[in-house]
Each structure stands twice: as structure tokens, then as C-alpha cells.
Design a protein around this motif. Structure first.
Motif, PDB file in Angstrom:
ATOM      1  N   ILE A   1      11.379  -4.224  -1.037  1.00 36.58           N
ATOM      2  CA  ILE A   1      10.471  -4.376  -2.035  1.00 36.58           C
ATOM      3  C   ILE A   1       9.922  -5.724  -2.179  1.00 36.58           C
ATOM      4  N   ALA A   2      10.525  -6.767  -2.183  1.00 39.00           N
ATOM      5  CA  ALA A   2       9.744  -7.986  -2.198  1.00 39.00           C
ATOM      6  C   ALA A   2       8.841  -8.228  -0.924  1.00 39.00           C
ATOM      7  N   ALA A   3       9.192  -7.665   0.197  1.00 34.23           N
ATOM      8  CA  ALA A   3       8.348  -8.002   1.222  1.00 34.23           C
ATOM      9  C   ALA A   3       7.105  -7.064   1.244  1.00 34.23           C
ATOM     10  N   GLY A   4       7.124  -5.720   0.408  1.00 27.96           N
ATOM     11  CA  GLY A   4       6.143  -4.948   0.305  1.00 27.96           C
ATOM     12  C   GLY A   4       5.005  -5.364  -0.588  1.00 27.96           C
ATOM     13  N   VAL A   5       5.655  -6.208  -1.768  1.00 30.37           N
ATOM     14  CA  VAL A   5       4.773  -6.515  -2.526  1.00 30.37           C
ATOM     15  C   VAL A   5       4.062  -7.910  -2.060  1.00 30.37           C
ATOM     16  N   HIS A   6       4.684  -8.835  -1.453  1.00 34.50           N
ATOM     17  CA  HIS A   6       4.193  -9.693  -0.746  1.00 34.50           C
ATOM     18  C   HIS A   6       2.971  -9.656   0.362  1.00 34.50           C
ATOM     19  N   HIS A   7       3.112  -8.382   1.084  1.00 36.69           N
ATOM     20  CA  HIS A   7       2.313  -7.977   1.858  1.00 36.69           C
ATOM     21  C   HIS A   7       1.119  -7.429   1.415  1.00 36.69           C
ATOM     22  N   ALA A   8       1.405  -6.709   0.215  1.00 38.62           N
ATOM     23  CA  ALA A   8       0.161  -6.316  -0.510  1.00 38.62           C
ATOM     24  C   ALA A   8      -0.739  -7.301  -1.090  1.00 38.62           C
ATOM     25  N   HIS A   9      -0.042  -8.339  -1.827  1.00 36.54           N
ATOM     26  CA  HIS A   9      -0.490  -9.621  -2.071  1.00 36.54           C
ATOM     27  C   HIS A   9      -1.427 -10.129  -1.336  1.00 36.54           C
TER      28      HIS A   9
ATOM     29  N   HIS B   1      -5.755  -9.544  -5.940  1.00 39.96           N
ATOM     30  CA  HIS B   1      -5.871  -9.059  -7.089  1.00 39.96           C
ATOM     31  C   HIS B   1      -5.498  -7.628  -7.484  1.00 39.96           C
ATOM     32  N   GLY B   2      -4.928  -6.966  -6.558  1.00 46.43           N
ATOM     33  CA  GLY B   2      -4.619  -5.495  -6.671  1.00 46.43           C
ATOM     34  C   GLY B   2      -3.211  -5.705  -7.107  1.00 46.43           C
ATOM     35  N   LEU B   3      -2.975  -5.930  -8.447  1.00 44.93           N
ATOM     36  CA  LEU B   3      -1.606  -5.582  -8.853  1.00 44.93           C
ATOM     37  C   LEU B   3      -0.997  -4.275  -8.841  1.00 44.93           C
ATOM     38  N   PHE B   4      -1.940  -3.179  -9.028  1.00 46.20           N
ATOM     39  CA  PHE B   4      -1.544  -1.611  -8.821  1.00 46.20           C
ATOM     40  C   PHE B   4      -0.943  -1.367  -7.369  1.00 46.20           C
ATOM     41  N   ILE B   5      -1.945  -2.057  -6.674  1.00 45.11           N
ATOM     42  CA  ILE B   5      -1.366  -1.932  -4.994  1.00 45.11           C
ATOM     43  C   ILE B   5      -0.070  -2.466  -4.967  1.00 45.11           C
ATOM     44  N   MET B   6      -0.038  -3.591  -5.152  1.00 42.47           N
ATOM     45  CA  MET B   6       1.176  -4.344  -4.774  1.00 42.47           C
ATOM     46  C   MET B   6       2.439  -3.520  -5.650  1.00 42.47           C
TER      47      MET B   6
ATOM     48  N   GLY C   1       5.185  -2.060  -3.130  1.00 38.64           N
ATOM     49  CA  GLY C   1       6.714  -2.345  -3.179  1.00 38.64           C
ATOM     50  C   GLY C   1       7.475  -1.163  -3.563  1.00 38.64           C
ATOM     51  N   TYR C   2       6.883  -0.375  -4.126  1.00 37.34           N
ATOM     52  CA  TYR C   2       7.806   1.037  -4.764  1.00 37.34           C
ATOM     53  C   TYR C   2       8.058   1.767  -3.594  1.00 37.34           C
ATOM     54  N   VAL C   3       6.835   1.907  -2.714  1.00 35.53           N
ATOM     55  CA  VAL C   3       7.167   2.836  -1.413  1.00 35.53           C
ATOM     56  C   VAL C   3       8.069   2.262  -0.263  1.00 35.53           C
ATOM     57  N   LYS C   4       7.986   0.752  -0.353  1.00 38.69           N
ATOM     58  CA  LYS C   4       9.046   0.196   0.508  1.00 38.69           C
ATOM     59  C   LYS C   4      10.566   0.279  -0.032  1.00 38.69           C
ATOM     60  N   GLY C   5      10.629   0.234  -1.235  1.00 44.46           N
ATOM     61  CA  GLY C   5      11.935   0.136  -1.897  1.00 44.46           C
ATOM     62  C   GLY C   5      12.499   1.677  -1.788  1.00 44.46           C
ATOM     63  N   SER C   6      11.679   2.820  -1.865  1.00 46.20           N
ATOM     64  CA  SER C   6      12.097   4.030  -2.312  1.00 46.20           C
ATOM     65  C   SER C   6      12.561   4.721  -0.978  1.00 46.20           C
ATOM     66  N   GLY C   7      12.261   4.222   0.456  1.00 46.13           N
ATOM     67  CA  GLY C   7      12.695   4.907   1.665  1.00 46.13           C
ATOM     68  C   GLY C   7      12.132   6.316   1.747  1.00 46.13           C
ATOM     69  N   VAL C   8      13.166   7.271   2.153  1.00 38.69           N
ATOM     70  CA  VAL C   8      12.674   8.194   2.670  1.00 38.69           C
ATOM     71  C   VAL C   8      12.265   9.422   1.343  1.00 38.69           C
TER      72      VAL C   8
END
Length: 295
Positions: A130-138, A143-148, A152-159
Motif C-alpha cells: 500500500i505504501a509503495a503504491g501511494v509513493h509510486h503514484a505520488h 498532486h493527484g490525491l485520488f490517484i494515490m 494504494g488501494y489496488v496494491k493492497g487489495s490483491g486479487v
């Protein structure tokens, strides 16, 4: 002493946040993910009938979050498959879970005390993703807070978010199991975690990333271990979500309150019971029959 203790805790959190996940934590993640695949109805039959389809499902369980995140960010969906060591390790786990003689490997990792340890280790990986996904999107959308939050949500939710596609590989179609419609605890926690890490990345949350990783990992590991030990599918957020949804969206607080606040369901009128005969009527009828026989 308090200052030294706080410094030690901060150092421990910093060390924990930078600790490598491969191979121990990733191995636990793959084992638990493929265990959940084997729990799915028909997955064992698919592994016997079509090992290739079973392997693809296992790879989706292990790397589905990376594939979906790459698609959303405009990358190559199979980009993560360049990491040969991860693919080989996940494939070895898949083979042992489904094809180990006498099911020995499956019995060992499904043994509850061992499984609880593996589940806790898996949550460490989930938080890091989750942290890596938010950092990557950042970095891609500063400035895309919703994209972050989304990445992050997609990275953490898995399959979970591509479960319907994974079911199609097994020849199953269950649209009612859509994770967006029926969010499980890990999916909800990934969303809330993505929001927290996005706020931290935007400097709106006065806490360091290493501390947030440590605290969120502790929460996730404790919750999942407790729920797994109790074989529970509930959510620690249920009470708060119920009140928030009731206040903001008018959702019912619960089944009992839904019956109390909602209009009562129409009850079909019961058919009038047939009038029962009294003892006098029965005795009179008996006398008449006897008199007829006598005549």
C-alpha cells in the motif's frame, strides 16, 4: 529515559520500514494467497484437469495487484514477471500446495498455529505494498490525491478486485461476488490505509512514513490473526461504518433496527379456521347415525 526510549522506538520503526520482504515475507504472502485459492470450490479439480489454468490463477492471486496497478498507470501488465526469483518462488509454492504427495505441504501450512504466523507475515507485505503504491503514484501524479488512493488501494487489495476474471479462468462466473459490492475486511482496510498513506505523502498527516507503516502493520496483523483464529469474516470497522453510513446515507443500522424504523412488511391474512364441532354436536350426530342404522 523516556527520550531514549522514544528514540529507540523510532529507530526500530525506521529499521522495520526498510526491512527487505524477499524471501521470508514474500514466501508467507505466496503461501497464504495460494492457500486461499485452494479453498475456492473447484480449484482442486481445475488443478488436475488443467494445470496451466491453475498456475495462472495462482499467479493472479500472488501478483494480481501489480498487474492491475500497472494497467491503471499505463504500464505493461506483465511487467512484474521480469522478476524471475519471485515467479519461481510463487510457482514452487503453487506446486507444493496442489501436488505435494499426501498433501503434506498443505497440511503443514494449513495447521492453525503455522497459518497464524503466515497470515501475520502476509499483512506486513500488504502494508508495504500500500505504501509503495501511494509513493509510486505520488511520483507519477504529484498532486493527484485520488490517484494515490486508488493505486494504494489496488496494491493492497490483491486479487480481490480481479476475482471475477480469476473465476473465469477456473470456468466459474459469479458476478454477485464482486468485491466492490461486498467488500471484505482486507479490501476495506486497504482503502483506509491508502487514504492514510496519501495524507502522509501529502504532508497532511503529522507522522513519519516509517511510524505509520509500523502502526498500520501492527493493526492489520493483529486483526487478521484474531479473525483467522476465530474463523471470523467480520470487520472491526462494522460498528463505525454502520453509524457513519446511517448518518450520511440513511442506511439502516442493523437488521433489528431496519425492522423497527422501516415500514412493517404486509402480512398475509390468515385463513379463518374451520369451526370446530362441539361435543354436543358430535354426540347428536352419533345418535342420528345409530338411529338410521337401527331403522
Amino acid at each position: 529515559m523516556d527520550v531514549l526510549g522514544a528514540l529507540n522506538l523510532l529507530d526500530a520503526a525506521q529499521y522495520f520500514s526498510k526491512m527487505g520482504m524477499f524471501p521470508v515475507f514474500d514466501l508467507a504472502y505466496y503461501i497464504v494467497s495460494i492457500l486461499y485459492l485452494k479453498y475456492e470450490p473447484g480449484s482442486v479439480e481445475v488443478s488436475r484437469r488443467s494445470p496451466a489454468a491453475s498456475w495462472l490463477c495462482a499467479m493472479l492471486y500472488c501478483f494480481g495487484s501489480y498487474i492491475l496497478a500497472d494497467i491503471l498507470l499505463g504500464g505493461c501488465p506483465i511487467d512484474y514477471f521480469q522478476y524471475n526469483s519471485h515467479i519461481i518462488l510463487a510457482s514452487a509454492v503453487w506446486y507444493l500446495v496442489f501436488y505435494c504427495p499426501l498433501n503434506l505441504f498443505y497440511k503443514c501450512v494449513a495447521f492453525l498455529p503455522v497459518k497464524l504466523v503466515l497470515v501475520a507475515l502476509k499483512e506486513v507485505v500488504r502494508t508495504r505494498k500500500i505504501a509503495a503504491g501511494v509513493h509510486h503514484a505520488h511520483h507519477a501524479y504529484h498532486h493527484g490525491l485520488f490517484i494515490m488512493v486508488i493505486i494504494g488501494y489496488v496494491k493492497g487489495s490483491g486479487v480481490a478486485l480481479v476475482s471475477n476474471f480469476e473465476q473465469l479462468l477456473r470456468g466459474v462466473w459469479k458476478p454477485e461476488t464482486n468485491e466492490i459490492l461486498n467488500m471484505s475486511f482486507p479490501t476495506k482496510a486497504s482503502l483506509y490505509g491508502a487514504i492514510l498513506f496519501t495524507l502522509q505523502e501529502a504532508s497532511w498527516l503529522p507522522v513519519s512514513k516509517s511510524t505509520l507503516i509500523c502502526l498500520f502493520t501492527l493493526f492489520m496483523a493483529t486483526s487478521k490473526v484474531f479473525m483467522t483464529a476465530r474463523h471470523s469474516h467480520g470487520s472491526p470497522f462494522a460498528l463505525i461504518e454502520s453509524w457513519v453510513c446511517h448518518l450520511l446515507f440513511g442506511s439502516p443500522l442493523g437488521e433489528g433496527e431496519e425492522d423497527h424504523h422501516g415500514a412493517p412488511a404486509p402480512v398475509a391474512p390468515a385463513a379463518p379456521p374451520s369451526p370446530a364441532k362441539t361435543k354436543e354436536e358430535l354426540s347428536e350426530g352419533t345418535r342420528k347415525r345409530k338411529s338410521k342404522k337401527a331403522e
